[in-house]
Design a protein around this motif. Structure first.
Motif, PDB file in Angstrom:
ATOM      1  N   ALA A  19       4.684  17.126  46.032  1.00 38.63           N
ATOM      2  CA  ALA A  19       4.693  18.442  46.678  1.00 38.63           C
ATOM      3  C   ALA A  19       3.313  19.082  46.678  1.00 38.63           C
ATOM      4  O   ALA A  19       3.030  19.952  47.512  1.00 38.63           O
ATOM      5  N   HIS A  26      14.354  22.552  44.784  1.00 39.45           N
ATOM      6  CA  HIS A  26      13.279  22.894  45.713  1.00 39.45           C
ATOM      7  C   HIS A  26      12.626  24.227  45.335  1.00 39.45           C
ATOM      8  O   HIS A  26      11.402  24.381  45.451  1.00 39.45           O
ATOM      9  N   TRP A  30       8.733  24.500  44.522  1.00 41.64           N
ATOM     10  CA  TRP A  30       7.958  25.446  45.343  1.00 41.64           C
ATOM     11  C   TRP A  30       7.286  26.496  44.468  1.00 41.64           C
ATOM     12  O   TRP A  30       6.089  26.782  44.622  1.00 41.64           O
ATOM     13  N   PRO A  72       7.711  27.640  53.180  1.00 40.37           N
ATOM     14  CA  PRO A  72       7.931  26.724  52.050  1.00 40.37           C
ATOM     15  C   PRO A  72       7.959  25.257  52.464  1.00 40.37           C
ATOM     16  O   PRO A  72       7.682  24.378  51.638  1.00 40.37           O
ATOM     17  N   THR A  93       5.107  22.886  51.564  1.00 37.13           N
ATOM     18  CA  THR A  93       5.119  22.327  50.220  1.00 37.13           C
ATOM     19  C   THR A  93       6.197  21.275  50.057  1.00 37.13           C
ATOM     20  O   THR A  93       5.990  20.251  49.380  1.00 37.13           O
ATOM     21  N   LEU A  94       7.347  21.486  50.694  1.00 40.80           N
ATOM     22  CA  LEU A  94       8.526  20.678  50.380  1.00 40.80           C
ATOM     23  C   LEU A  94       8.809  19.523  51.344  1.00 40.80           C
ATOM     24  O   LEU A  94       9.699  18.727  51.077  1.00 40.80           O
TER      25      LEU A  94
END
Length: 437
Positions: A180, A366, A370, A429, A432-433
């Motif tokens: 991530a 997640h 995050w 987000p 990042t994910l």
């Protein structure tokens, strides 16, 4: 006094000890021990906790990653990999406006991929790139500021010692956290490069350019960075290919960089001993901070402070994103007076339950990942935030001719880049994910 009040009063006591320069690990241990004495009225419980905390903290196999990544960074330094990275990047972009500074950022990112420490990345690349920046007419303020900012890439681009500690505290998968961190790490490097490009166009007299390097020489220098790529892909490919665990991957990386340093004639008995000694010192420092934090956090759990704060935040009825932003602002303020590892160890047991109690509309795993990356970024920003940005002091100490105030002014461009990046990652987000989704 109730246990909760004792727990809350421990915070100003702890900050007071840190303010008078008691080592952070010792500060947390002393505060926790004193708190146990007030609650229990005897030394029986804190002494029992002393034994249990020591074993439960250091029995974790995941902590073995820390000395391995540190050793990998030391081997990479004596093996000449940092210089090869900078020379290769300089050959391709050094002739452009701000090109030497951009090359320094690129080489910091490359070195960060084989070194899990921000301070080590800043110190190593500072020794390599600072003389070159000054040789090509870069002002002392921007030279020291960009290298301090580039050093922060050492804990954002995997492997990262701080991310390993977060994974242990939050009980998250280390491999997924590393994955991530890739996109935010690349975004960080790009943001710093843009900041340099804008700066040199606004202040062209404060930065010069290198001569254009022929293509043949560029290819020669590019070929010189193959050891870095080999180690990086061996470690990362092995982890995500299921060949070995992150802990084993760290050991493989340390062995690989050691063999490369030996082949480059940088490794001998003296430098090997120095690398082992430096790794042992750094590991002991980190582990003592980890132990002090574990003891203090055990005391906080006994007082129910984390649960009480979580319930209070939820009861306020604020939007989850508003709570997240408030927590990140607290990290930015703490970064002005504390180092990154201390912040993570002190605050995650308090803030993590708060975040997990809120609904962000995504799976809990997640949310945890995050949040970990966002925390890592703001902690990284703390390393270049006055008055106690550790990277600023390390780089400025290498350039005694540059007043610290000049470094402070120039680093504001990179702090602004970090804040913009945090805003982007909060709003989206998926950046990042997406690799773990």
């Amino acid at each position: 006094m109730s246990n909760l009040v004792i727990g809350l009063l421990s915070f100003p006591v702890l900050l007071g000890l840190i303010f008078v320069r008691v080592p952070i690990g010792l500060s947390m241990f002393v505060t926790g021990f004193g708190g146990y004495l007030l609650i229990e009225g005897s030394t029986r419980v804190p002494l029992a906790q002393l034994k249990n905390a020591a074993y439960s903290t250091f029995a974790s196999e995941s902590l073995a990653i820390v000395p391995m990544f540190l050793l990998m960074g030391y081997f990479a330094t004596i093996g000449g990999m940092s210089k090869a990275l900078f020379k290769a990047a300089e050959a391709f972009v050094g002739h452009r406006k701000g090109g030497v500074g951009i090359a320094a950022i690129a080489s910091c990112a490359g070195f960060g991929a084989i070194c899990g420490s921000s301070l080590a990345t800043a110190a190593t690349m500072g020794r390599v790139a600072l003389p070159e920046l000054r040789r090509f007419g870069y002002d002392g303020g921007i030279s020291t500021a960009l290298l301090a900012a580039g050093g922060t890439l050492g804990i954002l681009i995997p492997p990262s010692v701080v991310l390993v500690i977060y994974a242990i505290l939050a009980e998250q998968n280390i491999a997924k956290l590393f994955l991530a961190a890739f996109a935010p790490g690349i975004l960080a490097a790009i943001g710093y490069m843009i900041a340099i490009s804008i700066y040199v166009r606004l202040y062209p007299e404060r930065a010069g350019t290198a001569e254009r390097v022929p293509m043949a020489e560029r290819m020669k220098r590019l070929f010189g960075v193959w050891p870095v790529l080999l180690v990086f892909f061996a470690v990362v490919g092995g982890i995500y290919g299921g060949v070995f665990t992150p802990t084993e991957g760290a050991a493989v990386g340390a062995l690989g960089t050691g063999l490369i340093a030996l082949a480059n004639r940088g490794l001998n008995f003296r430098t090997l001993l120095e690398s082992f000694t430096s790794t042992a010192r750094s590991t002991a420092m980190i582990f003592f901070i980890v132990f002090g934090a574990a003891f203090y956090n055990g005391f906080l759990a006994r007082t129910q402070v984390p649960n009480a704060l979580s319930e209070w935040v939820v009861s306020l009825g604020l939007a989850p994103v508003a709570v997240l932003v408030l927590i990140l602002v607290i990290y930015l303020l703490l970064g002005c007076v504390m180092d990154s590892l201390s912040m993570i160890l002190l605050t995650i047991p308090i803030f993590f339950p708060m975040i997990m109690a809120l609904d962000f509309g995504m799976p809990s795993e997640h949310v945890a990942i995050w949040f970990g990356i966002l925390v890592l970024i703001v902690v990284e920003t703390g390393l270049i935030t006055p008055p106690v940005g550790m990277n600023l002091f390390i780089i400025n100490a290498m350039d005694r001719m540059t007043p610290m105030t000049h470094t402070y002014k120039a680093v504001a461009w990179f702090v602004l880049s970090d804040l913009i990046r945090v805003g982007i990652l909060i709003a989206f987000p998926a950046i990042t994910l997406f690799l773990i989704s």
